[in-house]
Design a protein around this motif. Structure first.
Motif, short mmCIF file in Angstrom:
data_model
loop_
_atom_site.label_atom_id
_atom_site.label_comp_id
_atom_site.label_asym_id
_atom_site.label_seq_id
_atom_site.Cartn_x
_atom_site.Cartn_y
_atom_site.Cartn_z
N VAL A 66 6.28 10.95 0.23
CA VAL A 66 6.13 9.61 0.80
C VAL A 66 7.49 8.92 0.86
O VAL A 66 8.27 8.97 -0.09
CB VAL A 66 5.15 8.78 -0.04
N ARG A 67 7.78 8.27 1.96
CA ARG A 67 9.00 7.49 2.13
C ARG A 67 8.63 6.10 2.65
O ARG A 67 7.68 5.95 3.41
CB ARG A 67 9.96 8.17 3.11
N LEU A 68 9.39 5.12 2.22
CA LEU A 68 9.13 3.76 2.68
C LEU A 68 9.64 3.60 4.11
O LEU A 68 10.78 3.95 4.43
CB LEU A 68 9.82 2.73 1.78
N ASP A 69 8.78 3.06 4.95
CA ASP A 69 9.13 2.80 6.35
C ASP A 69 9.66 1.37 6.43
O ASP A 69 8.91 0.42 6.70
CB ASP A 69 7.89 2.99 7.22
N GLN A 107 5.19 3.01 14.85
CA GLN A 107 4.35 3.83 13.99
C GLN A 107 3.96 5.14 14.66
O GLN A 107 3.67 6.14 13.98
CB GLN A 107 3.08 3.06 13.60
N SER A 108 3.95 5.16 15.96
CA SER A 108 3.61 6.40 16.67
C SER A 108 4.80 7.36 16.74
O SER A 108 4.62 8.53 17.11
CB SER A 108 3.14 6.08 18.10
N ARG A 109 5.98 6.88 16.36
CA ARG A 109 7.18 7.72 16.46
C ARG A 109 7.90 7.91 15.13
O ARG A 109 8.73 8.83 15.01
CB ARG A 109 8.15 7.09 17.47
N ALA A 110 7.61 7.07 14.15
CA ALA A 110 8.32 7.15 12.86
C ALA A 110 7.96 8.45 12.13
O ALA A 110 6.81 8.91 12.19
CB ALA A 110 7.97 5.95 11.99
N LYS A 111 8.93 9.01 11.42
CA LYS A 111 8.70 10.24 10.67
C LYS A 111 7.78 9.99 9.49
O LYS A 111 6.95 10.83 9.14
CB LYS A 111 10.03 10.81 10.20
N HIS A 112 7.95 8.82 8.85
CA HIS A 112 7.10 8.44 7.72
C HIS A 112 6.52 7.05 8.00
O HIS A 112 6.98 6.05 7.44
CB HIS A 112 7.90 8.43 6.41
N PRO A 113 5.53 6.94 8.89
CA PRO A 113 5.00 5.63 9.27
C PRO A 113 4.34 4.90 8.11
O PRO A 113 3.71 5.51 7.25
CB PRO A 113 3.98 5.97 10.37
N MET A 114 4.51 3.59 8.10
CA MET A 114 3.88 2.78 7.06
C MET A 114 2.36 2.74 7.25
O MET A 114 1.60 2.73 6.29
CB MET A 114 4.44 1.35 7.09
N LEU A 115 1.92 2.72 8.50
CA LEU A 115 0.50 2.75 8.82
C LEU A 115 0.23 3.88 9.80
O LEU A 115 0.35 3.70 11.01
CB LEU A 115 0.05 1.41 9.44
N GLY A 161 0.80 -1.21 0.00
CA GLY A 161 0.00 0.00 0.00
C GLY A 161 0.84 1.26 0.00
O GLY A 161 0.54 2.24 -0.70
N ARG A 162 1.91 1.26 0.77
CA ARG A 162 2.76 2.43 0.81
C ARG A 162 3.57 2.57 -0.49
O ARG A 162 3.83 3.69 -0.96
CB ARG A 162 3.71 2.34 2.02
N ILE A 163 3.93 1.45 -1.11
CA ILE A 163 4.60 1.51 -2.41
C ILE A 163 3.67 2.14 -3.44
O ILE A 163 4.12 2.92 -4.30
CB ILE A 163 5.03 0.10 -2.86
N ALA A 164 2.38 1.84 -3.37
CA ALA A 164 1.42 2.45 -4.29
C ALA A 164 1.39 3.96 -4.14
O ALA A 164 1.28 4.70 -5.12
CB ALA A 164 0.02 1.86 -4.05
N ASP A 165 1.50 4.44 -2.90
CA ASP A 165 1.53 5.88 -2.68
C ASP A 165 2.85 6.50 -3.16
O ASP A 165 2.87 7.64 -3.64
CB ASP A 165 1.36 6.19 -1.19
#
Length: 499
Positions: A217-220, A269-277, A88-92
């Protein structure tokens, strides 16, 4: 956009992502585009079950052991469910159309490899590659659908078609698998994907609009590893429990590792700069309830496909084709429930007023399966249950898809679509493995408790199926309760549903 229902609930209706989109004229080729998107999605979904009926032939043809044959199914579901969020993130990142095309080409190549496999290892690898390509294809397909249809009424009808395919694809896979196994060879259960994928590829090139990837968008990568690793560990642990037992140290270790990885994933995910979800996607109460309903429903219902396949072939002595045809009433009622009932009512009532009754209907159908015996007939024992299950799934899946993706920001469209598919795929994988383990254990206990009937394995097998059906009924009732708790939050005038 929201709307008040007669019950006082605020009803979400699918809305355009931007004002600019709403001002554009509808794409004149949008319904042909729907056919392309729906065809590709159907291919992905039915591939989860198309080889089920062919599995005995596959095992004989490639000399698989009883312990290893499960990987024909599990390799696909592990890769699919474990990589969906990343897809899903790759699609974005890459762009929805481009990702859709890459997924189609990869799926066709993996299917050709699997059909030509000369040994178990090659087939297992091909099935895993199919699952990985499906993880890229499925979220881009759903997110393309949300952008092709900008009119709320038309989008509702489009989601009705999509929901019908999501619910009926597995049953259709059983039918196609039976036909190909009996009249061709098991290899065509894989080869059949090649012409479908190539046809969809041509249609996508001609009909779908290009959508460039988003620069922000960046891949997490850590998130992808944590989520995929956790899901794979849990699904693999469930598959091992069938032979080793729930208390086996390996099974317990896999479950512990899986839960720990998923817990760390949520923290990350609550701390990542570019979370996957992005956690805002699942914090919305209505969307969370829709996702949970999807997961629980597939846990309960997808296991029934496996049980009924064995019941029809081993107890009622049906051929592969006849077994596939026996599932047609379910496919028909899914389509009716999704396109003729749910799609027409979704803009008039709250989603929970469709999802909760749908799950209750499915629970009633599953309850009928608890009464199966070696003397039951298809007309009285199986058919009524299939009709109720089909209507319930159709009523539920369509509003689940529409509700889970409504009001999502464009930058999150791909990952939200992937989240919906993840709940469906992982739920189906876990349900098949968990319920099969429950059924096998119950059958063994029954045979041990009735030594005078030890030669008649049919009674023990059916007893195991009915015990699993009781568990499935309980899960569906829980899904109905979760669906009934879904309520679109009150919003300020002119504000969309929170995302």
């Amino acid at each position: 956009m929201t709307k008040q229902s007669s019950s006082g609930d605020t009803v979400p209706t699918p809305v355009p992502h931007t004002t600019a989109d709403a001002a554009e004229l509808p794409d004149p080729k949008r319904w042909w585009a729907l056919a392309v998107i729906a065809g590709a999605q159907l291919m992905v979904i039915l591939d989860g079950t198309i080889v089920n009926i062919a599995l005995p032939s596959v095992q004989d043809g490639l000399g698989m052991s009883d312990a290893s044959r499960q990987w024909v199914i599990t390799a696909y579901s592990l890769a699919f469910g474990g990589l969906l969020l990343l897809g899903g993130r790759i699609a974005d990142l890459v762009g929805r159309k481009r990702t859709f095309l890459i997924g189609l080409v990869g799926f066709a190549a993996a299917s050709a490899l699997g059909g030509a496999a000369d040994g178990p290892g090659t087939l297992f690898a091909a099935r895993a590659l199919q699952g990985a390509c499906a993880a890229v294809l499925a979220p881009s397909a759903l997110s393309l659908l949300t952008t092709v249809f900008t009119d709320p009424a038309e989008r509702g009808r489009a989601f009705g078609v999509y929901g019908a395919l999501a619910g009926g694809g597995s049953a259709i896979g059983l039918l196609v698998g039976g036909l190909l196994t009996e009249y061709a060879t098991w290899r065509w259960c894989l080869y059949v994907n090649v012409p479908i994928a190539l046809t969809a590829l041509g249609g996508a090139l001609a009909l779908l609009k290009d959508s460039p990837g988003r620069r922000g968008v960046r891949l997490d990568v850590p998130g992808a590893l944590l989520a995929s690793g956790g899901l794979v560990a849990i699904v693999y642990g469930s598959s091992k429990a069938e032979s080793a037992g729930w208390a086996h140290p390996l099974v317990l270790t896999l479950f512990a590792v899986g839960v720990a990885l998923l817990a760390v994933f949520v923290w990350w995910q609550s701390r990542a700069k570019h979370p996957m979800l992005p956690l805002r996607i699942v914090r919305d109460r209505t969307r969370a309830a829709a996702l949970a309903t999807m997961g629980l429903a597939t846990v309960a219902v997808f296991g029934a496909f496996l049980f009924l396949t064995y019941y029809l072939q081993t107890i009622l002595d049906y051929s592969p084709v006849r077994t596939g045809l026996a599932f047609l009433p379910m496919s028909v009622t899914i389509v009716i429930g999704a396109t003729q009932i749910a799609a027409r009512l979704l803009t008039r009532t709250a989603p929970r007023n469709l999802m909760a009754p749908g799950m209750l209907l499915a629970a009633a159908g599953m309850l009928l399966l608890t009464r199966l015996s070696t003397n039951s007939t298809y007309a009285t024992g199986v058919l009524p249950a299939l009709v109720l299950l089909g209507l319930g799934m159709g009523l539920t899946f369509m509003p689940v898809y529409a509700t889970a993706t409504a009001g999502v920001a464009p930058k999150d469209a791909g990952v939200t679509s992937a989240t919906v598919s993840t709940f469906q795929q992982i739920g189906g994988s876990l349900g098949t493995v968990l319920l099969n383990t429950i059924a096998s254990s119950a059958a063994t206990r029954y045979i041990d408790a009735h030594p005078s009937r030890s030669r008649d394995l049919g009674e023990g097998t059916v007893h195991g199926f009915t015990v699993a059906a009781w568990w499935s009924t309980g899960v569906l009732l829980l899904a109905a309760l979760v669906a009934a708790m879904a309520r679109t939050p009150e919003s300020k005038r002119g504000r969309q549903m929170p995302s």
